[in-house]
Design a protein around this motif. Sequence first.
Motif, PDB file in Angstrom:
ATOM      1  N   VAL A  57       8.762  -2.347 -13.094  1.00 27.36           N
ATOM      2  CA  VAL A  57       9.031  -0.954 -12.778  1.00 27.36           C
ATOM      3  C   VAL A  57       8.336  -0.093 -13.821  1.00 27.36           C
ATOM      4  O   VAL A  57       8.332  -0.406 -15.010  1.00 27.36           O
ATOM      5  CB  VAL A  57      10.556  -0.686 -12.706  1.00 27.36           C
ATOM      6  CG1 VAL A  57      11.231  -0.969 -14.021  1.00 27.36           C
ATOM      7  CG2 VAL A  57      10.855   0.712 -12.238  1.00 27.36           C
ATOM      8  N   GLU A  58       7.662   0.964 -13.324  1.00 26.87           N
ATOM      9  CA  GLU A  58       7.015   1.930 -14.212  1.00 26.87           C
ATOM     10  C   GLU A  58       7.484   3.311 -13.805  1.00 26.87           C
ATOM     11  O   GLU A  58       7.216   3.744 -12.675  1.00 26.87           O
ATOM     12  CB  GLU A  58       5.488   1.850 -14.082  1.00 26.87           C
ATOM     13  CG  GLU A  58       4.863   0.717 -14.849  1.00 26.87           C
ATOM     14  CD  GLU A  58       3.336   0.715 -14.747  1.00 26.87           C
ATOM     15  OE1 GLU A  58       2.746  -0.240 -15.249  1.00 26.87           O
ATOM     16  OE2 GLU A  58       2.745   1.644 -14.155  1.00 26.87           O
ATOM     17  N   GLY A  59       8.207   3.982 -14.672  1.00 30.57           N
ATOM     18  CA  GLY A  59       8.765   5.285 -14.330  1.00 30.57           C
ATOM     19  C   GLY A  59       9.709   5.128 -13.161  1.00 30.57           C
ATOM     20  O   GLY A  59      10.661   4.358 -13.219  1.00 30.57           O
ATOM     21  N   ASN A  60       9.415   5.835 -12.073  1.00 32.17           N
ATOM     22  CA  ASN A  60      10.242   5.748 -10.872  1.00 32.17           C
ATOM     23  C   ASN A  60       9.558   4.950  -9.773  1.00 32.17           C
ATOM     24  O   ASN A  60       9.804   5.200  -8.591  1.00 32.17           O
ATOM     25  CB  ASN A  60      10.573   7.157 -10.361  1.00 32.17           C
ATOM     26  CG  ASN A  60      11.602   7.819 -11.246  1.00 32.17           C
ATOM     27  OD1 ASN A  60      12.433   7.148 -11.857  1.00 32.17           O
ATOM     28  ND2 ASN A  60      11.546   9.140 -11.331  1.00 32.17           N
ATOM     29  N   GLU A  61       8.708   4.016 -10.163  1.00 27.51           N
ATOM     30  CA  GLU A  61       8.005   3.228  -9.152  1.00 27.51           C
ATOM     31  C   GLU A  61       8.102   1.732  -9.453  1.00 27.51           C
ATOM     32  O   GLU A  61       7.984   1.301 -10.597  1.00 27.51           O
ATOM     33  CB  GLU A  61       6.543   3.647  -9.067  1.00 27.51           C
ATOM     34  CG  GLU A  61       6.367   5.046  -8.517  1.00 27.51           C
ATOM     35  CD  GLU A  61       4.917   5.476  -8.420  1.00 27.51           C
ATOM     36  OE1 GLU A  61       4.674   6.485  -7.749  1.00 27.51           O
ATOM     37  OE2 GLU A  61       4.035   4.825  -9.027  1.00 27.51           O
ATOM     38  N   ARG A 117       2.553   0.134  -4.975  1.00 30.24           N
ATOM     39  CA  ARG A 117       3.690   0.762  -5.640  1.00 30.24           C
ATOM     40  C   ARG A 117       4.675   1.243  -4.596  1.00 30.24           C
ATOM     41  O   ARG A 117       4.280   1.678  -3.509  1.00 30.24           O
ATOM     42  CB  ARG A 117       3.225   1.943  -6.496  1.00 30.24           C
ATOM     43  CG  ARG A 117       2.474   1.488  -7.730  1.00 30.24           C
ATOM     44  CD  ARG A 117       1.920   2.660  -8.520  1.00 30.24           C
ATOM     45  NE  ARG A 117       1.335   2.198  -9.766  1.00 30.24           N
ATOM     46  CZ  ARG A 117       1.926   2.312 -10.950  1.00 30.24           C
ATOM     47  NH1 ARG A 117       3.091   2.915 -11.059  1.00 30.24           N
ATOM     48  NH2 ARG A 117       1.348   1.840 -12.044  1.00 30.24           N
ATOM     49  N   PHE A 118       5.948   1.175  -4.951  1.00 30.73           N
ATOM     50  CA  PHE A 118       7.025   1.587  -4.063  1.00 30.73           C
ATOM     51  C   PHE A 118       7.936   2.541  -4.821  1.00 30.73           C
ATOM     52  O   PHE A 118       8.180   2.344  -6.023  1.00 30.73           O
ATOM     53  CB  PHE A 118       7.833   0.361  -3.610  1.00 30.73           C
ATOM     54  CG  PHE A 118       7.001  -0.664  -2.885  1.00 30.73           C
ATOM     55  CD1 PHE A 118       6.908  -0.651  -1.501  1.00 30.73           C
ATOM     56  CD2 PHE A 118       6.286  -1.626  -3.594  1.00 30.73           C
ATOM     57  CE1 PHE A 118       6.132  -1.588  -0.833  1.00 30.73           C
ATOM     58  CE2 PHE A 118       5.509  -2.576  -2.936  1.00 30.73           C
ATOM     59  CZ  PHE A 118       5.429  -2.558  -1.555  1.00 30.73           C
ATOM     60  N   ASP A 119       8.433   3.558  -4.119  1.00 31.15           N
ATOM     61  CA  ASP A 119       9.392   4.445  -4.780  1.00 31.15           C
ATOM     62  C   ASP A 119      10.757   3.759  -4.828  1.00 31.15           C
ATOM     63  O   ASP A 119      10.934   2.648  -4.306  1.00 31.15           O
ATOM     64  CB  ASP A 119       9.437   5.826  -4.113  1.00 31.15           C
ATOM     65  CG  ASP A 119       9.977   5.796  -2.694  1.00 31.15           C
ATOM     66  OD1 ASP A 119      10.642   4.808  -2.302  1.00 31.15           O
ATOM     67  OD2 ASP A 119       9.732   6.773  -1.949  1.00 31.15           O
ATOM     68  N   LYS A 176       1.783   3.647  -2.725  1.00 30.27           N
ATOM     69  CA  LYS A 176       0.382   3.351  -3.053  1.00 30.27           C
ATOM     70  C   LYS A 176       0.051   1.973  -2.488  1.00 30.27           C
ATOM     71  O   LYS A 176       0.826   1.025  -2.663  1.00 30.27           O
ATOM     72  CB  LYS A 176       0.165   3.369  -4.561  1.00 30.27           C
ATOM     73  CG  LYS A 176      -1.269   3.053  -4.991  1.00 30.27           C
ATOM     74  CD  LYS A 176      -1.419   3.069  -6.494  1.00 30.27           C
ATOM     75  CE  LYS A 176      -2.818   2.686  -6.919  1.00 30.27           C
ATOM     76  NZ  LYS A 176      -3.122   1.269  -6.747  1.00 30.27           N
ATOM     77  N   GLY A 177      -1.066   1.895  -1.789  1.00 31.66           N
ATOM     78  CA  GLY A 177      -1.494   0.651  -1.153  1.00 31.66           C
ATOM     79  C   GLY A 177      -2.017  -0.366  -2.119  1.00 31.66           C
ATOM     80  O   GLY A 177      -2.086  -0.094  -3.309  1.00 31.66           O
ATOM     81  N   PRO A 178      -2.348  -1.496  -1.570  1.00 28.81           N
ATOM     82  CA  PRO A 178      -2.584  -1.767  -0.153  1.00 28.81           C
ATOM     83  C   PRO A 178      -1.335  -1.912   0.725  1.00 28.81           C
ATOM     84  O   PRO A 178      -1.451  -1.862   1.942  1.00 28.81           O
ATOM     85  CB  PRO A 178      -3.382  -3.078  -0.169  1.00 28.81           C
ATOM     86  CG  PRO A 178      -3.025  -3.745  -1.450  1.00 28.81           C
ATOM     87  CD  PRO A 178      -2.748  -2.636  -2.419  1.00 28.81           C
ATOM     88  N   ALA A 179      -0.159  -2.104   0.182  1.00 28.44           N
ATOM     89  CA  ALA A 179       1.031  -2.207   1.042  1.00 28.44           C
ATOM     90  C   ALA A 179       1.267  -0.874   1.749  1.00 28.44           C
ATOM     91  O   ALA A 179       1.093   0.193   1.156  1.00 28.44           O
ATOM     92  CB  ALA A 179       2.243  -2.576   0.202  1.00 28.44           C
ATOM     93  N   ILE A 180       1.654  -0.937   3.020  1.00 31.10           N
ATOM     94  CA  ILE A 180       1.951   0.289   3.765  1.00 31.10           C
ATOM     95  C   ILE A 180       3.392   0.318   4.266  1.00 31.10           C
ATOM     96  O   ILE A 180       3.920   1.380   4.557  1.00 31.10           O
ATOM     97  CB  ILE A 180       0.984   0.490   4.962  1.00 31.10           C
ATOM     98  CG1 ILE A 180       0.993  -0.729   5.867  1.00 31.10           C
ATOM     99  CG2 ILE A 180      -0.422   0.798   4.475  1.00 31.10           C
ATOM    100  CD1 ILE A 180       0.209  -0.541   7.163  1.00 31.10           C
TER     101      ILE A 180
END
Length: 138
Positions: free
Chosen positions: A90-94, A103-105, A112-116
């Motif tokens: 985890v970095e900050g709120n991601e 990255r996921f909230d 942020k991709g590549p995951a959608i």
Amino acid sequence: MEDLQHKQKYSRRDFISYLVSLLAIPVILWWLITGRRERTLSSGAKSISLGGDLPMGVSFHEGFVLIRDRDSIRAYESKCTHLGCAIRKVEGNELVCQCHGSRFDLMGNAVKGPAINPLKEFLVYQDAASGEITIQIK
Ligand code: FES
């Protein structure tokens, strides 16, 4: 001569048995590690008990990302929706997948991709009396 051929054949058989046994070990280990998790996550109405001590913020527990804030506890599968790497950072709120940088909230949405696709979310219950936290697996 015949005795020598028999002995050589026996040695070849031993070697092949040894080789098969040697190759079976990593396959069995892989099956035990991944199969256990798959069985756990794909089974019917089942729950995982976490006890009552879940820290505030983000924590990682046996294939889950757990997020506790003042008002709620949320649980997401820690498997990245891109190619399935385990999310453990985890970095900050991601939440960060270190394989390809997705990255996921903290609501599990891909930012942020590549995951959608969002992370798979599970229901979480906390027993009011005992404080016991349970993840409900569908
Ligand atoms: Fe997570 Fe590719 S598996 S970004």
